[in-house]
Scaffold this active site. Structure first.
Site, PDB file in Angstrom:
ATOM      1  CG  ASN A   1      -1.943   1.021   1.206  1.00  0.00           C
ATOM      2  OD1 ASN A   1      -1.952   1.914   0.231  1.00  0.00           O
ATOM      3  ND2 ASN A   1      -2.900   0.973   2.034  1.00  0.00           N
TER       4      ASN A   1
ATOM      5  NE  ARG B   1      -5.868   2.353  -0.937  1.00  0.00           N
ATOM      6  CZ  ARG B   1      -5.931   3.573  -0.360  1.00  0.00           C
ATOM      7  NH1 ARG B   1      -4.743   3.643   0.396  1.00  0.00           N
ATOM      8  NH2 ARG B   1      -7.043   4.359  -0.290  1.00  0.00           N
TER       9      ARG B   1
ATOM     10  CG  HIS C   1     -11.691   5.662   1.027  1.00  0.00           C
ATOM     11  ND1 HIS C   1     -12.374   6.809   1.302  1.00  0.00           N
ATOM     12  CD2 HIS C   1     -10.563   5.809   1.105  1.00  0.00           C
ATOM     13  CE1 HIS C   1     -11.766   7.747   1.815  1.00  0.00           C
ATOM     14  NE2 HIS C   1     -10.328   7.044   1.786  1.00  0.00           N
TER      15      HIS C   1
ATOM     16  NE  ARG D   1      -6.918  13.614   0.375  1.00  0.00           N
ATOM     17  CZ  ARG D   1      -7.226  12.380   0.043  1.00  0.00           C
ATOM     18  NH1 ARG D   1      -8.062  11.806  -1.022  1.00  0.00           N
ATOM     19  NH2 ARG D   1      -6.888  11.483   0.967  1.00  0.00           N
TER      20      ARG D   1
ATOM     21  CD  GLU E   1      -7.903   0.610   3.038  1.00  0.00           C
ATOM     22  OE1 GLU E   1      -8.495   1.374   2.439  1.00  0.00           O
ATOM     23  OE2 GLU E   1      -7.103   0.780   3.822  1.00  0.00           O
TER      24      GLU E   1
END
Length: 399
Positions: free
Chosen positions: A16, A98, A186, A246, A386
């Site tokens: 990742n 990922r 996501h 963000r 994940e």
């Protein structure tokens, strides 16, 4: 788990890759449905800062000296050597990555080769914080170990079940034909929730469910029967909720103003929206809610940043409840969602009109269920995973 006592026959390595860190996890590759906890893993952080370090899940930690020319390549080399030392003769069956953006065509994991790598580079402008680094890791491995299978697992793939009305942007139809649409992100986190929530919560998880993935990046996903039917992130990972650095959803007129009146070019606007906005931009202090909570009593900007962060979550949950036609289960996940009880408390307080009532003691302990027993809507905390989803997808693809 120790290598000596219980070595797997083979492993799949999950990478990742972020801009300044690389997380890695090794899963037993003996079945298509590997154990949910990694056999071993860790991360290299501080890449490019001059203060890099390797941290392994068994407590091993050491400082690293990475070259100035290609620190990311050097960090990948450190991970490769650490895995070799840990595995000994245990073979690596595959490496899976990922990948934030898979575009309109990739609703499933993809075997990586030169052609796939070239295609995925086309999505870099849509996910500039993450996409380039995953691709760099793929490219390095293709050159060094072309025989080693690599798999790309996409954060956008889970949202391919979105109905067209949720994908469309209100632009000329030609934009849709060129691929401008709401993709959602996501997805690996939400796919894990779609698997684990029915196991833990039964029928409510198969009904009208909203998952709040709240971390440095943040989004919501409305699920029906474990499938994505609406989400807050759209064409890019800038959309929707306010995040650490963000902006989230923003009036496009503000961008026109910044460019036309204040004279910012595209690069400067990108830096502003991705790196200088959100909790950091409003507070002027930090992107971390923990620090803002510690200072909100004496710093009005910290208080304003937290209030806006919570308000945007509450407002977007309300919108998704309208899309679902009600709510059976609200789930908090990711770093803030799993560990910040005060943020959860404020969000749930803002949703009291839906019948949500918190069990304050359970919330303070980050328990799996944090709603009061008589609450009309169950509220839960569920850690995300994940890496396991990526390992599982890779093994199923390669079987």
């Amino acid at each position: 788990m120790s290598l000596a006592s219980n070595p797997p026959a083979s492993v799949v390595v999950v990478l990742n890759c972020g801009s300044s860190s690389i997380k890695f996890a090794l899963f037993d590759a003996g079945t298509q449905d590997p154990p949910r906890q990694p056999w071993w893993g860790g991360k290299v952080q501080g890449i490019g800062s001059g203060n890099a370090s390797l941290q392994a899940q068994d407590g091993v930690e050491c400082s690293l000296t990475l070259g100035d020319a290609e620190p990311y390549h050097d960090a990948l080399g450190v991970i490769r050597e650490a895995i070799r030392a840990r595995l000994g003769a245990v073979p690596v069956r595959a490496v899976t990555h990922r990948v934030v953006h898979g575009g309109a065509h990739h609703a499933a994991p993809l075997r990586v080769d030169a052609a796939a790598l070239a295609e995925l580079r086309g999505y870099v402008p849509l996910a500039p914080l993450h996409q380039p680094f995953a691709l760099e890791a793929m490219e390095v491995l293709l050159k060094q170990r072309p025989d080693l299978p690599q798999v790309a697992c996409f954060d956008t793939a889970f949202h391919h079940t979105l109905p067209q009305v949720e994908q469309l942007l209100p632009l000329p139809w030609s934009a849709w034909e060129r691929g401008l649409r709401r993709y959602g992100f996501h997805g690996l986190s939400y796919e894990y929730q779609s698997i684990v929530l029915p196991e833990r919560h039964g029928e409510p998880a198969r009904g009208r469910c909203i998952v709040a993935h709240l971390g440095s990046g943040a989004s919501l996903c409305a699920m029906q029967d474990g499938r994505s039917v609406a989400t807050t992130m759209g064409f890019s990972a800038l959309d929707g909720l306010m995040m650490g650095t963000r902006c989230g959803a923003l009036d496009p007129g503000a961008l026109l103003y910044l460019m036309e009146i204040e004279g910012l070019d595209v690069h400067a606007v990108g830096q502003l929206l991705y790196h200088q906005s959100g909790l950091l931009g409003v507070s002027g202090r930090s992107a971390d809610p923990r620090e803002l909570l510690a200072h909100e009593a004496d710093d009005p900007r910290c208080a304003a940043a937290l209030a806006l962060f919570v308000r945007r979550i509450v407002r977007e949950i309300g919108a998704l409840v309208a899309v679902l036609g009600g709510l059976d289960l609200l789930v908090f996940t990711a770093g803030i969602g799993e560990h910040q009880a005060e943020v959860r408390r404020r969000v749930v307080a803002g949703l009291g009109f839906l019948g949500l009532v918190l069990d304050d003691e359970a919330n303070a302990r980050n328990e799996a269920v944090i709603s009061a027993p008589a609450c009309a809507v169950r509220v839960a905390v569920e850690p995300t995973n994940e890496e396991w989803v990526a390992a599982r997808q890779a093994l199923q693809l390669l079987s």
